[in-house]
Motif scaffolding. Structure first.
Motif, mmCIF file in Angstrom:
data_model
loop_
_atom_site.group_PDB
_atom_site.id
_atom_site.type_symbol
_atom_site.label_atom_id
_atom_site.label_comp_id
_atom_site.label_asym_id
_atom_site.label_seq_id
_atom_site.Cartn_x
_atom_site.Cartn_y
_atom_site.Cartn_z
ATOM 1 N N ILE A 169 54.705 35.134 46.245
ATOM 2 C CA ILE A 169 54.434 34.079 45.270
ATOM 3 C C ILE A 169 52.957 33.701 45.280
ATOM 4 O O ILE A 169 52.312 33.624 44.224
ATOM 5 C CB ILE A 169 55.314 32.841 45.555
ATOM 6 N N VAL A 170 52.411 33.484 46.453
ATOM 7 C CA VAL A 170 51.016 33.065 46.577
ATOM 8 C C VAL A 170 50.073 34.163 46.090
ATOM 9 O O VAL A 170 49.148 33.903 45.317
ATOM 10 C CB VAL A 170 50.701 32.640 48.028
ATOM 11 N N ASP A 171 50.310 35.390 46.504
ATOM 12 C CA ASP A 171 49.440 36.493 46.074
ATOM 13 C C ASP A 171 49.447 36.655 44.557
ATOM 14 O O ASP A 171 48.394 36.841 43.939
ATOM 15 C CB ASP A 171 49.855 37.803 46.739
ATOM 16 N N ARG A 172 50.623 36.571 43.953
ATOM 17 C CA ARG A 172 50.718 36.722 42.497
ATOM 18 C C ARG A 172 49.930 35.620 41.796
ATOM 19 O O ARG A 172 49.178 35.871 40.851
ATOM 20 C CB ARG A 172 52.170 36.702 42.041
ATOM 21 N N GLU A 173 50.087 34.393 42.258
ATOM 22 C CA GLU A 173 49.379 33.271 41.651
ATOM 23 C C GLU A 173 47.865 33.402 41.794
ATOM 24 O O GLU A 173 47.121 33.107 40.865
ATOM 25 C CB GLU A 173 49.859 31.943 42.231
ATOM 26 N N ILE A 174 47.422 33.830 42.945
ATOM 27 C CA ILE A 174 45.981 34.012 43.160
ATOM 28 C C ILE A 174 45.440 35.078 42.211
ATOM 29 O O ILE A 174 44.390 34.894 41.582
ATOM 30 C CB ILE A 174 45.681 34.371 44.626
ATOM 31 N N LEU A 175 46.155 36.171 42.089
ATOM 32 C CA LEU A 175 45.719 37.221 41.163
ATOM 33 C C LEU A 175 45.659 36.696 39.731
ATOM 34 O O LEU A 175 44.671 36.902 39.028
ATOM 35 C CB LEU A 175 46.644 38.437 41.249
ATOM 36 N N GLU A 176 46.721 36.021 39.311
ATOM 37 C CA GLU A 176 46.791 35.547 37.932
ATOM 38 C C GLU A 176 45.796 34.428 37.637
ATOM 39 O O GLU A 176 45.212 34.393 36.564
ATOM 40 C CB GLU A 176 48.210 35.077 37.611
ATOM 41 N N GLN A 177 45.616 33.508 38.572
ATOM 42 C CA GLN A 177 44.787 32.343 38.298
ATOM 43 C C GLN A 177 43.310 32.523 38.612
ATOM 44 O O GLN A 177 42.462 31.883 37.993
ATOM 45 C CB GLN A 177 45.306 31.133 39.097
ATOM 46 N N VAL A 178 42.992 33.383 39.583
ATOM 47 C CA VAL A 178 41.592 33.469 40.026
ATOM 48 C C VAL A 178 41.004 34.869 39.879
ATOM 49 O O VAL A 178 39.910 35.022 39.329
ATOM 50 C CB VAL A 178 41.485 33.022 41.516
ATOM 51 N N VAL A 179 41.687 35.874 40.354
ATOM 52 C CA VAL A 179 41.077 37.203 40.514
ATOM 53 C C VAL A 179 40.988 37.986 39.209
ATOM 54 O O VAL A 179 39.934 38.569 38.911
ATOM 55 C CB VAL A 179 41.833 38.017 41.591
ATOM 56 N N LEU A 180 42.028 38.035 38.452
ATOM 57 C CA LEU A 180 42.071 38.914 37.277
ATOM 58 C C LEU A 180 41.491 38.250 36.026
ATOM 59 O O LEU A 180 42.134 38.181 34.986
ATOM 60 C CB LEU A 180 43.503 39.392 37.034
ATOM 61 N N HIS A 181 40.255 37.785 36.158
ATOM 62 C CA HIS A 181 39.551 37.131 35.049
ATOM 63 C C HIS A 181 38.108 37.588 35.024
ATOM 64 O O HIS A 181 37.480 37.721 36.078
ATOM 65 C CB HIS A 181 39.588 35.605 35.200
ATOM 66 N N TYR A 182 37.613 37.779 33.811
ATOM 67 C CA TYR A 182 36.208 38.149 33.652
ATOM 68 C C TYR A 182 35.317 36.977 34.058
ATOM 69 O O TYR A 182 35.586 35.831 33.722
ATOM 70 C CB TYR A 182 35.928 38.525 32.197
ATOM 71 N N ARG A 183 34.286 37.272 34.801
ATOM 72 C CA ARG A 183 33.238 36.297 35.136
ATOM 73 C C ARG A 183 31.900 36.999 34.950
ATOM 74 O O ARG A 183 31.741 38.120 35.385
ATOM 75 C CB ARG A 183 33.349 35.820 36.566
ATOM 76 N N GLY A 184 30.996 36.300 34.394
ATOM 77 C CA GLY A 184 29.703 36.929 34.207
ATOM 78 C C GLY A 184 28.580 35.976 34.068
ATOM 79 O O GLY A 184 28.577 34.846 34.277
#
Length: 95
Positions: A80-95
């Motif tokens: 649950i925690v890993d999925r949420e971290i991926l969805e909310q923080v990691v898998l987003h464009y930042r630039g």
């Protein structure tokens, strides 16, 4: 800043995501230093979210007492925690 930045698990996942999905934008981030700085930011945000989510889960789902139940509880918590971290923080464009 000449010191080497320590990029953790989530920062490395973000860098992989960016390289695979935004190769041109990644190359334009101002070089390796900025790319690494952003990865450290992502990693820090992810670990903060991890602590918050683990606390919330434990409050809503008290930790069991038997070994088998604890193992299942920990596995579920991790997924649950890993999925949420991926969805909310990691898998987003930042630039």
């Amino acid at each position: 800043m000449n010191e080497e930045l320590e990029i953790g698990r989530w920062g490395e996942e973000w860098q992989k995501f960016m390289r695979e999905n935004y190769p041109t934008e990644t190359a334009e981030l101002g070089g390796k230093a900025r790319f690494d700085e952003l990865a450290v930011e992502v990693d820090n945000e992810a670990w903060e979210l991890r602590q918050r989510l683990r606390s919330q889960y434990a409050k809503e789902n008290p930790r069991p007492t038997t070994f088998a139940e604890i193992a299942e509880w920990e596995n579920t918590l991790g997924f649950i925690v890993d999925r949420e971290i991926l969805e909310q923080v990691v898998l987003h464009y930042r630039g």
